[in-house]
Design a protein around this motif. Structure first.
Motif, PDB file in Angstrom:
ATOM      1  N   ILE A 202      16.930  32.024  68.016  1.00 47.47           N
ATOM      2  CA  ILE A 202      18.368  31.778  67.883  1.00 47.47           C
ATOM      3  C   ILE A 202      18.555  31.794  66.404  1.00 47.47           C
ATOM      4  N   PRO A 203      19.545  32.425  65.639  1.00 46.54           N
ATOM      5  CA  PRO A 203      19.760  32.503  63.917  1.00 46.54           C
ATOM      6  C   PRO A 203      19.653  31.114  63.726  1.00 46.54           C
ATOM      7  N   LEU A 204      19.425  30.986  62.343  1.00 47.68           N
ATOM      8  CA  LEU A 204      19.645  29.568  61.490  1.00 47.68           C
ATOM      9  C   LEU A 204      20.958  28.894  61.576  1.00 47.68           C
ATOM     10  N   ASP A 205      21.768  29.769  61.749  1.00 52.99           N
ATOM     11  CA  ASP A 205      23.357  29.494  61.739  1.00 52.99           C
ATOM     12  C   ASP A 205      23.726  29.294  63.122  1.00 52.99           C
ATOM     13  N   GLY A 206      22.859  29.342  64.219  1.00 53.56           N
ATOM     14  CA  GLY A 206      23.387  29.191  65.381  1.00 53.56           C
ATOM     15  C   GLY A 206      23.713  30.496  66.117  1.00 53.56           C
ATOM     16  N   VAL A 218      23.446  24.000  57.406  1.00 49.86           N
ATOM     17  CA  VAL A 218      22.363  23.995  58.066  1.00 49.86           C
ATOM     18  C   VAL A 218      20.968  23.304  57.393  1.00 49.86           C
ATOM     19  N   HIS A 219      20.247  22.401  58.099  1.00 49.44           N
ATOM     20  CA  HIS A 219      18.984  21.795  57.225  1.00 49.44           C
ATOM     21  C   HIS A 219      17.816  22.556  58.156  1.00 49.44           C
ATOM     22  N   PHE A 220      17.094  23.113  57.060  1.00 49.52           N
ATOM     23  CA  PHE A 220      15.804  23.785  57.908  1.00 49.52           C
ATOM     24  C   PHE A 220      14.480  23.201  57.342  1.00 49.52           C
ATOM     25  N   ALA A 236      13.414  31.777  54.300  1.00 43.66           N
ATOM     26  CA  ALA A 236      14.491  31.021  54.026  1.00 43.66           C
ATOM     27  C   ALA A 236      15.337  31.043  52.811  1.00 43.66           C
ATOM     28  N   LEU A 237      14.434  31.084  51.668  1.00 40.36           N
ATOM     29  CA  LEU A 237      15.116  31.146  50.235  1.00 40.36           C
ATOM     30  C   LEU A 237      15.825  32.406  50.198  1.00 40.36           C
ATOM     31  N   LEU A 238      15.354  33.441  50.653  1.00 36.78           N
ATOM     32  CA  LEU A 238      15.697  35.026  50.671  1.00 36.78           C
ATOM     33  C   LEU A 238      17.157  34.832  51.406  1.00 36.78           C
ATOM     34  N   GLN A 239      17.331  34.090  52.484  1.00 35.85           N
ATOM     35  CA  GLN A 239      18.319  34.089  53.389  1.00 35.85           C
ATOM     36  C   GLN A 239      19.385  33.258  52.698  1.00 35.85           C
TER      37      GLN A 239
END
Length: 241
Positions: A202-206, A218-220, A236-239
């Protein structure tokens, strides 16, 4: 190796933890004329390596694997692989128990690259239309710093002239698959076996995503700053940039 046929085999140098997966993928590329065989060059005990491969490959696939014992930093043994007739080359290195440490692993792999380049310079051949064929060479580096440095470093001329040099880091590759190449999750239940290519995250943003004007965020959280944790953090930093 020379009896396997011209352009009928690929070569893997090093029998580390990902060797079985690489061998399996190379054999899957066989179209009747390409990669009928995979030569696995290793400094480890061939019987132990064969037993490890047998847990991942079918009997038919195992019959197409040639295990050759030797040192990957030996000029004479690199020559015995007849790489000028190989379709593709992976330099993986051995496990850290054999190499001694991650830094030793990366240094040895780079030495193998230079030895292969020297061999190819001495054994140039004319490909289709009389053009010199560059060998695709994928090289695994354990240290992310080594991998990242090679993205910007000046590669030796001998390597540039003889290879399509592709450095990779397994942690960064997997982090990219999880965080960048992710797609809405597919239900894999009921499958007898799962191919890594079938796995979806699942992508980080759902699954629905977050639009530009959405106030959601989003909290990662990464638990443990291992090599995998660092790779995930970088992605995560790049995204989030």
């Amino acid at each position: 190796v020379r009896h396997l046929g011209k352009h009928a085999f690929a070569v893997v140098i090093g029998a580390n933890e990902v060797a079985a997966l690489v061998v399996k993928r190379l054999l899957a590329q066989d179209d009747g004329t390409r990669n009928r065989y995979v030569v696995l060059h290793t400094s480890r005990d061939p019987e132990a390596v064969r037993e490890e491969l047998m847990s991942h490959l079918s009997e038919d696939q195992m019959r197409r694997v040639v295990i050759y014992q030797g040192l990957r930093d030996s000029r004479s043994e690199i020559e015995h692989l007849h790489l000028k007739w190989a379709n593709e080359l992976y330099i993986l290195g051995e496990t850290t128990q054999v190499d001694g440490s991650d830094s030793s692993h990366d240094t040895m792999n780079m030495r193998s690259v230079n030895l292969v380049a020297e061999y190819l310079l001495k054994n140039r051949w004319n490909g289709i239309f009389g053009r010199y064929h560059k060998l695709k060479c994928s090289v695994m580096f354990e240290y992310q710093t080594t991998y990242q440095m090679l993205q910007f470093a000046d590669i030796p001329r001998s390597v540039k002239e003889t290879m399509d040099f592709v450095p990779f880091n397994r942690y960064e590759s997997w982090a990219r698959k999880v965080m960048v190449g992710s797609k809405p999750y597919d239900n894999l239940k009921g499958k007898a076996s799962i191919n890594p290519d079938d796995i979806r995250y699942i992508p980080l943003d759902g699954e629905q995503g977050i639009s530009v004007n959405d106030s959601s965020h989003v909290h990662f959280v990464i638990v443990g700053m291992t090599k995998m944790g660092v790779a995930m953090g970088i992605q995560a930093l790049l995204q989030a940039h």
